[in-house]
Design an enzyme around this catalytic site. Structure first.
Site, PDB file in Angstrom:
ATOM      1  N   TYR A   1     163.336 -19.081  41.468  1.00 42.95           N
ATOM      2  CA  TYR A   1     163.620 -17.954  40.578  1.00 42.95           C
ATOM      3  C   TYR A   1     164.928 -18.175  39.845  1.00 42.95           C
ATOM      4  O   TYR A   1     165.721 -19.058  40.203  1.00 42.95           O
ATOM      5  CB  TYR A   1     163.654 -16.641  41.358  1.00 42.95           C
ATOM      6  CG  TYR A   1     164.880 -16.424  42.218  1.00 42.95           C
ATOM      7  CD1 TYR A   1     165.903 -15.561  41.812  1.00 42.95           C
ATOM      8  CD2 TYR A   1     165.028 -17.072  43.444  1.00 42.95           C
ATOM      9  CE1 TYR A   1     167.023 -15.345  42.604  1.00 42.95           C
ATOM     10  CE2 TYR A   1     166.145 -16.868  44.238  1.00 42.95           C
ATOM     11  CZ  TYR A   1     167.138 -16.009  43.811  1.00 42.95           C
ATOM     12  OH  TYR A   1     168.253 -15.798  44.591  1.00 42.95           O
TER      13      TYR A   1
ATOM     14  N   LEU B   1     174.429 -22.833  46.723  1.00 48.37           N
ATOM     15  CA  LEU B   1     173.785 -22.780  45.422  1.00 48.37           C
ATOM     16  C   LEU B   1     174.877 -22.873  44.365  1.00 48.37           C
ATOM     17  O   LEU B   1     175.812 -22.072  44.369  1.00 48.37           O
ATOM     18  CB  LEU B   1     173.001 -21.479  45.247  1.00 48.37           C
ATOM     19  CG  LEU B   1     172.332 -21.324  43.884  1.00 48.37           C
ATOM     20  CD1 LEU B   1     171.161 -22.295  43.753  1.00 48.37           C
ATOM     21  CD2 LEU B   1     171.864 -19.902  43.655  1.00 48.37           C
TER      22      LEU B   1
ATOM     23  N   GLU C   1     179.048 -19.503  51.351  1.00 43.69           N
ATOM     24  CA  GLU C   1     178.953 -18.621  50.184  1.00 43.69           C
ATOM     25  C   GLU C   1     178.461 -17.260  50.650  1.00 43.69           C
ATOM     26  O   GLU C   1     178.174 -17.061  51.828  1.00 43.69           O
ATOM     27  CB  GLU C   1     177.986 -19.209  49.150  1.00 43.69           C
ATOM     28  CG  GLU C   1     176.581 -19.438  49.693  1.00 43.69           C
ATOM     29  CD  GLU C   1     175.691 -20.212  48.736  1.00 43.69           C
ATOM     30  OE1 GLU C   1     175.966 -20.220  47.523  1.00 43.69           O
ATOM     31  OE2 GLU C   1     174.704 -20.813  49.216  1.00 43.69           O
TER      32      GLU C   1
ATOM     33  N   LYS D   1     167.175 -23.038  44.110  1.00 47.74           N
ATOM     34  CA  LYS D   1     167.141 -21.568  44.034  1.00 47.74           C
ATOM     35  C   LYS D   1     165.730 -21.079  44.367  1.00 47.74           C
ATOM     36  O   LYS D   1     164.963 -20.656  43.498  1.00 47.74           O
ATOM     37  CB  LYS D   1     167.595 -21.090  42.654  1.00 47.74           C
ATOM     38  CG  LYS D   1     167.996 -19.604  42.624  1.00 47.74           C
ATOM     39  CD  LYS D   1     168.669 -19.256  41.318  1.00 47.74           C
ATOM     40  CE  LYS D   1     169.027 -17.774  41.227  1.00 47.74           C
ATOM     41  NZ  LYS D   1     170.100 -17.383  42.143  1.00 47.74           N
TER      42      LYS D   1
END
Length: 306
Positions: free
Chosen positions: A32, A206, A181, A147
């Site tokens: 996505y 990411l 993250e 992702k």
């Protein structure tokens, strides 16, 4: 009326649906992208499309439509939904096939779904007041650079943050205690030397498109930055901290695990970077994210490449 796009059709959002054997539903076999819209314009569109291209290649999924057509659909969704500020969400899965873990053989068409969401960025107090985060163990797989729509570990940690009354959870590598993250954002600190720090882009995080734009803005503003992992203890000793994403921009973090960061208020570097990002999104700055598919597996490989 709010519209969604599903496999070639613009539909009322309430009527949009996919087949029960779509592999995104069965296996989270898809990817996505989320693109910010400000003043009716897509921010960092090309970098987002480049990252989508890489994600699709990594999972061996073909583009559902040609890239120019995808961009045309995005524009039409903005128009149909009267979107001025908010986001465009697009999701591509391997498509519909009888349930089997192995990739389907034969002609299976990738599925494309697209939606929009209106957001009033100007009224969001998170930018002026800052937010709180908690830390939580990172439970995810080893290819976070893709992702994918497989986000259950992220959801579990985001729920922990929500239950704690916090905006985000910073995920911690259980092996070395460093922050990877957030569940839906990249993590940043400003250390006591005034250096901006964020983890390097490897398979362990990411690589955010907004992250890349912020690095450009930091360079333009003369803010020194270092791409390296930092521990929870370093983060709690930081002068400032923030998170970044397509809808977080530069969102200051004023508290980690209940401990104030710096003086517990939004700091000057966060203010400077947020102002720079808003100028960029408004078209007043031209240099932003430039995507690169060259993402090393880990920090050691990144150091060797450097």
């Amino acid at each position: 009326m709010r519209y969604a796009y599903v496999n070639g059709r613009y539909l009322p959002h309430k009527d949009a649906a996919v087949h029960i054997e779509d592999r995104g539903y069965q296996f989270a076999d898809g990817v996505y992208e989320v693109v910010t819209v400000k003043d009716g314009k897509l921010v960092d569109k090309q970098a987002h499309m480049d990252r989508l291209d890489r994600s699709l290649k990594e999972l061996e999924i073909a583009w559902p439509v040609a890239r120019p057509v995808m961009e045309m659909i995005m524009g039409e969704m903005i128009r149909r939904n009267g979107l001025r500020d908010g986001l465009v969400y697009m999701q591509v899965t391997r498509g519909v096939a009888p349930r089997n873990h192995a990739f389907p053989t034969g002609a299976v068409r990738p599925a494309l779904v697209m939606t929009t969401k209106k957001m009033n960025f100007a009224k969001m107090t998170k930018f002026t007041d800052g937010v709180s985060v908690i830390t939580a163990p990172d439970m995810r797989w080893t290819r976070r650079d893709i992702k994918t729509i497989s986000l259950l570990p992220n959801c579990l940690n985001k729920q922990k943050a929500t239950e704690a009354g916090c905006y985000e959870a910073w995920q911690v590598d259980p092996k070395d205690g460093t922050i990877t993250e957030g569940t839906a954002s990249n993590a940043w600190i400003i250390n006591d030397k005034g250096e901006l720090m964020t983890r390097p882009a490897t398979h362990r995080i990411l690589n955010g498109v907004t992250r890349l734009t912020i690095l450009k803005i930091a360079e333009q503003e003369g803010v020194p930055f270092v791409e390296r992992a930092f521990s929870v203890e370093e983060a709690k000793r930081a002068k400032e901290a923030f998170v970044s994403s397509a809808t977080s921009f530069v969102t200051p973090v004023v508290e980690i695990d209940g401990q104030p960061i710096g003086d517990g208020k939004v700091g000057p570097v966060c203010k400077k970077l947020l102002a720079g990002y808003n100028e960029y999104a408004a078209g007043l700055r031209t240099e932003g994210a430039v995507w690169s598919d060259d993402i090393p597996a880990d920090e050691a490989e990144a150091d060797r490449a450097a």
